[in-house]
Design an enzyme around this catalytic site. Structure first.
Site, PDB file in Angstrom:
ATOM      1  N   PRO A 227       5.123  -4.397   1.280  1.00  0.00           N
ATOM      2  CA  PRO A 227       4.626  -5.747   1.574  1.00  0.00           C
ATOM      3  C   PRO A 227       3.366  -6.067   0.775  1.00  0.00           C
ATOM      4  CG  PRO A 227       4.286  -4.256   3.445  1.00  0.00           C
ATOM      5  CD  PRO A 227       5.081  -3.503   2.445  1.00  0.00           C
ATOM      6  N   ASP A 228       3.176  -7.348   0.460  1.00  0.00           N
ATOM      7  CA  ASP A 228       1.892  -7.722  -0.147  1.00  0.00           C
ATOM      8  C   ASP A 228       0.887  -7.943   0.986  1.00  0.00           C
ATOM      9  OD1 ASP A 228       2.351 -10.258   0.866  1.00  0.00           O
ATOM     10  OD2 ASP A 228       2.608 -11.251  -1.063  1.00  0.00           O
ATOM     11  N   PHE A 229      -0.255  -8.528   0.686  1.00  0.00           N
ATOM     12  CA  PHE A 229      -1.291  -8.668   1.710  1.00  0.00           C
ATOM     13  C   PHE A 229      -1.251 -10.028   2.400  1.00  0.00           C
ATOM     14  CE2 PHE A 229      -2.636  -5.378  -1.133  1.00  0.00           C
ATOM     15  CZ  PHE A 229      -3.098  -4.411  -0.266  1.00  0.00           C
ATOM     16  N   ARG A 230      -1.118 -11.106   1.602  1.00  0.00           N
ATOM     17  CA  ARG A 230      -1.404 -12.433   2.152  1.00  0.00           C
ATOM     18  C   ARG A 230      -0.201 -13.350   2.306  1.00  0.00           C
ATOM     19  NH1 ARG A 230      -5.496 -10.565  -0.855  1.00  0.00           N
ATOM     20  NH2 ARG A 230      -7.488 -10.363   0.236  1.00  0.00           N
TER      21      ARG A 230
ATOM     22  N   ASN B  92      -3.172  -2.769  -7.449  1.00  0.00           N
ATOM     23  CA  ASN B  92      -2.287  -2.050  -6.533  1.00  0.00           C
ATOM     24  C   ASN B  92      -2.657  -0.574  -6.426  1.00  0.00           C
ATOM     25  OD1 ASN B  92      -1.052  -4.477  -6.338  1.00  0.00           O
ATOM     26  ND2 ASN B  92       0.665  -3.968  -7.689  1.00  0.00           N
TER      27      ASN B  92
ATOM     28  N   ASP C 218      -0.311   1.624  -5.242  1.00  0.00           N
ATOM     29  CA  ASP C 218       0.957   2.309  -5.012  1.00  0.00           C
ATOM     30  C   ASP C 218       1.374   3.242  -6.149  1.00  0.00           C
ATOM     31  OD1 ASP C 218       1.899   0.491  -6.999  1.00  0.00           O
ATOM     32  OD2 ASP C 218       2.567  -0.928  -5.484  1.00  0.00           O
TER      33      ASP C 218
ATOM     34  N   HIS D  98      -8.690  -1.305  -7.945  1.00  0.00           N
ATOM     35  CA  HIS D  98      -8.985  -1.038  -6.539  1.00  0.00           C
ATOM     36  C   HIS D  98      -8.669   0.410  -6.174  1.00  0.00           C
ATOM     37  CE1 HIS D  98      -8.747  -5.630  -5.553  1.00  0.00           C
ATOM     38  NE2 HIS D  98      -9.788  -5.295  -6.276  1.00  0.00           N
TER      39      HIS D  98
HETATM   40  P1  OAD Z   1      -1.925 -10.905  -2.193  1.00  0.00           P
HETATM   41  O1  OAD Z   1      -1.035 -10.579  -1.041  1.00  0.00           O
HETATM   42  O2  OAD Z   1      -3.222 -11.548  -1.906  1.00  0.00           O
HETATM   43  O3  OAD Z   1      -1.159 -11.845  -3.226  1.00  0.00           O
HETATM   44  C1  OAD Z   1       0.148 -11.552  -3.654  1.00  0.00           C
HETATM   45  C2  OAD Z   1       0.654 -12.738  -4.466  1.00  0.00           C
HETATM   46  O4  OAD Z   1       1.917 -12.396  -5.003  1.00  0.00           O
HETATM   47  C3  OAD Z   1       0.852 -14.006  -3.637  1.00  0.00           C
HETATM   48  O5  OAD Z   1       0.451 -15.136  -4.406  1.00  0.00           O
HETATM   49  C4  OAD Z   1       2.358 -14.015  -3.373  1.00  0.00           C
HETATM   50  O6  OAD Z   1       2.886 -15.307  -3.204  1.00  0.00           O
HETATM   51  C5  OAD Z   1       2.864 -13.409  -4.655  1.00  0.00           C
HETATM   52  N1  OAD Z   1       4.161 -12.723  -4.528  1.00  0.00           N
HETATM   53  C6  OAD Z   1       4.596 -11.935  -3.530  1.00  0.00           C
HETATM   54  N2  OAD Z   1       5.816 -11.445  -3.821  1.00  0.00           N
HETATM   55  C7  OAD Z   1       6.154 -11.957  -5.033  1.00  0.00           C
HETATM   56  C8  OAD Z   1       7.296 -11.822  -5.889  1.00  0.00           C
HETATM   57  N3  OAD Z   1       8.325 -11.065  -5.578  1.00  0.00           N
HETATM   58  N4  OAD Z   1       7.276 -12.496  -7.063  1.00  0.00           N
HETATM   59  C9  OAD Z   1       6.220 -13.286  -7.416  1.00  0.00           C
HETATM   60  N5  OAD Z   1       5.127 -13.429  -6.664  1.00  0.00           N
HETATM   61  C10 OAD Z   1       5.086 -12.776  -5.488  1.00  0.00           C
HETATM   62  O7  OAD Z   1      -2.110  -9.540  -2.999  1.00  0.00           O
HETATM   63  P2  OAD Z   1      -3.212  -9.223  -4.117  1.00  0.00           P
HETATM   64  O8  OAD Z   1      -3.501 -10.396  -4.946  1.00  0.00           O
HETATM   65  O9  OAD Z   1      -2.755  -7.981  -4.790  1.00  0.00           O
HETATM   66  O10 OAD Z   1      -7.553  -5.086  -1.840  1.00  0.00           O
HETATM   67  O11 OAD Z   1      -4.463  -8.885  -3.204  1.00  0.00           O
HETATM   68  C11 OAD Z   1      -5.658  -8.472  -3.822  1.00  0.00           C
HETATM   69  C12 OAD Z   1      -6.377  -7.446  -2.981  1.00  0.00           C
HETATM   70  O12 OAD Z   1      -6.527  -7.932  -1.654  1.00  0.00           O
HETATM   71  C13 OAD Z   1      -5.642  -6.144  -2.810  1.00  0.00           C
HETATM   72  O13 OAD Z   1      -5.834  -5.262  -3.882  1.00  0.00           O
HETATM   73  C14 OAD Z   1      -6.242  -5.598  -1.552  1.00  0.00           C
HETATM   74  C15 OAD Z   1      -6.344  -6.853  -0.725  1.00  0.00           C
HETATM   75  O14 OAD Z   1      -7.384  -6.886   0.185  1.00  0.00           O
HETATM   76  C16 OAD Z   1      -7.953  -3.984  -1.239  1.00  0.00           C
HETATM   77  O15 OAD Z   1      -7.291  -3.379  -0.465  1.00  0.00           O
HETATM   78  C17 OAD Z   1      -9.304  -3.534  -1.639  1.00  0.00           C
END
Ligand code: OAD
Length: 373
Positions: free
Chosen positions: A53-56, A127, A129, A146
């Site tokens: 999963p992503d974060f947001r 990431n 991972d 990170h």
């Molecule tokens: P986010 O979850 O903030 O953003 C992920 C982005 O990818 C969002 O804009 C989603 O819409 C998009 N997305 C998800 N799946 C996708 C797909 N299959 N194809 C295209 N786009 C997709 O994650 P990050 O930007 O990585 O930090 O978050 C940054 C940091 O916030 C992380 O490194 C983490 C977190 O707090 C720490 O843990 C220190």
């Protein structure tokens, strides 16, 4: 998630270097301008199709799904002050996210392909991972801004902790402590938590975007500084390609920005097609497949991949609930607290503001801050 096609946003602003604001023009630019210094900047969105999963993301993101834990805000799971007080939620999550369970995505293989072709100047990832390494990208090309799960140490005396011990502890959902007897401090993977400085490698490479002749940003909300400022340090006239579900971080504001809004894997395949690299990309990705029989499942439509991600998030949160032994009554109480303002947009010690040429980051990018003055 779930778009079959990525959409190229081609607004009316005339490009200055590209012939048009689309992938075919980017491909032509790469071939005709002898492009060899591509910087790639990525976040959790390039790993979601692997099942991480992503974060947001509102439904499938970690933060939305961790909201029931003993956390005032879900981001606390990566907060160093919180970790000192209560490391259990982090270790419950670490058990699920620990490298080894997931296969690199097509987007990871695309970055490896750029590397194989000698076009990659640097890959900046947020990431943890390690999937870039698993896809075969050489460590010296990667800036893990990170940090990662690759190493770990005591947060007090900084003594490194053995890998095997760490794997065992994480696997059993236990919290590791420093092996130096008089210390016994908490051990944490070298992941950058909120409130901690970014690794040296980030600071050593922070001027590389300025030297790039093409920038590719993928799968990140660009909401955490100082990473979020990196694309703005590419020179004017250097094309920037955004492959992401949404427009983020002011990308699209320059005449040579190209936006491919949609799934990362769909976007990189489109990129590869425009370059005539389709077969090479698929062959490279196939090399990451531990079980060729799983190919059919991997090629399932995006909608079902999204469902698989949903299932993965459910399984993950259930496991964490179990590991932490949370009672139903307790979860109910925490759920009732949901809706409080979140820490989103806060940085590792620096306020967010992913807009163009954002200020207040002079200590992180001093070479550029001097230039802008
Ligand atoms: P986010 O979850 O903030 O953003 C992920 C982005 O990818 C969002 O804009 C989603 O819409 C998009 N997305 C998800 N799946 C996708 C797909 N299959 N194809 C295209 N786009 C997709 O994650 P990050 O930007 O990585 O930090 O978050 C940054 C940091 O916030 C992380 O490194 C983490 C977190 O707090 C720490 O843990 C220190």
């Amino acid at each position: 998630m779930g778009n079959e096609e990525s959409t190229v946003v081609d607004d009316s602003t005339r490009p200055s270097v590209l012939e048009a604001r689309n992938m075919e023009a980017v491909a032509k630019y790469i071939q005709q301008h002898d492009v060899k210094r591509i910087v790639v900047m990525v976040g959790a969105g390039i790993s979601t199709s692997a099942g991480i999963p992503d974060f947001r993301s509102p439904d499938t993101g970690l933060y939305a799904n961790l909201a029931f834990l003993d956390l005032e805000e879900p981001e606390d799971v990566f907060d160093i002050s919180f970790f000192r007080e209560n490391p259990k939620p982090f270790y419950a999550l670490a058990k699920e996210l620990y490298p080894g369970r997931y296969r690199p995505t097509v987007a990871h293989s695309f970055i490896k392909l750029l590397y194989d072709k000698g076009l990659l100047l640097k890959h900046f990832t947020q990431n943890i991972d390690c999937l870039e390494r698993q896809a075969g990208l050489s460590g010296d090309k990667i800036v893990e801004a990170h940090g990662s799960f690759a190493t770990q140490r005591c947060i007090e005396c900084k003594t490194p902790y053995p890998d095997e011990e760490m794997q065992k502890k994480v696997h059993h959902g236990e919290v590791p402590h420093c092996l130096v007897p008089q210390c016994n401090g908490l051990v944490k993977p070298d992941i950058v938590f909120f409130g901690e400085a970014l690794p040296e490698s980030f600071f050593r490479s922070r001027d590389l975007p300025e030297q790039a002749d093409l920038c590719i940003v993928m799968g990140t909300s660009l909401s955490v500084q100082p990473f979020a400022s990196l694309p703005s340090f590419c020179r004017e006239g250097v094309p920037r390609v955004l492959i992401n579900m949404q427009r983020v971080g002011g990308l699209g504001s320059r005449p040579d920005d190209v936006l491919l809004l949609g799934d990362c894997d769909v976007g990189v395949r489109k990129f590869a097609k425009a370059m005539g690299w389709e077969e090479e990309l698929e062959a490279l990705w196939e090399q990451t497949n531990p079980d060729p029989k799983a190919r059919e499942a991997e090629n399932a439509p995006l909608q079902s991949r999204d469902e698989r991600l949903r299932d993965e998030v459910d399984r993950l949160t259930e496991d964490i609930e179990r590991t932490l032994g949370l009672t139903d009554a307790y979860q109910q109480r925490v759920r009732e607290r949901l809706g409080e303002p979140s820490k989103q947009g806060q940085s590792n010690g620096v306020d967010s503001g992913a807009g163009e040429e954002s200020t207040g980051l002079d200590h992180v990018f001093p070479h550029l801050a001097r230039k802008f003055r």
